[in-house]
Enzyme design. Sequence first.
Site: not given
Ligand code: DX5
Ligand code: ZN
Length: 214
Positions: A6, A31, A33, A35, A64, A66, A135, A140-143, A173-174, A195
Amino acid sequence: MLVAPSILSADFGNLDFDVKAICEGGCDFVHVDVMDGHFVPNLTIGPVVVEAVAKAATKPLDIHLMVENNTFFVDLFAPLKPEFISFHIEEEKHPHRLIQKIRGLGIRPALVLNPHTPPEAIEYLLGDIDMVLLMSVNPGFGGQSFIPTVIEKAKKLKSLIEIRNPKCLIEVDGGVNDKNVKELKAVGVDIVVAGSYVYKNSNGILSAIESLKC
Ligand code: DX5
Ligand code: ZN
């Protein structure tokens, strides 16, 4: 296991470089994202930036969504010819119609399930789609940390897929890393999105992608 890093965790000041790095590092999809600040409490990128991503990428895009207004965003991104466009079942009143529209645009349609949504919610749509994205964090967020109930959910989904449409892929994903990817593989997951694990890995991008290919 196919790997879709991602770009949410990329350095947006060096996006061209960071997209090329994952493609040269052996990823299978890029990928993206998207949003809108409404469906999820974060705002990312639109078609102007994704066009630059598409130019830098030598691997197909996996978009993807959102967002609240899925149809509007499908029309925005369709000209970039992604491999997949996935949208959330929780945010679409007429998913069957939108799946047909995406297919008609020459793009492979996919559905996304939030952590609370059971696989049975899309049982009668499985025959019409090419992929289900589960999911394993709240979107909404990475990490964020991996939610382990996705393993049981992937198992249930796999049994529905075997009956309804064995060609349909499962993507997760996530919070994916080199540890949980093995469990995901064991229950029939085909593609992982990662990501922070890929972009912030101290061993580098290439080794991170390699370690997810089990
Ligand atoms: C979250 C995203 C993911 C995210 C994954 O809403 O859909 O694609 O970037 O990030 P990691 O791998 O850091 O959880
Ligand atoms: Zn995603």
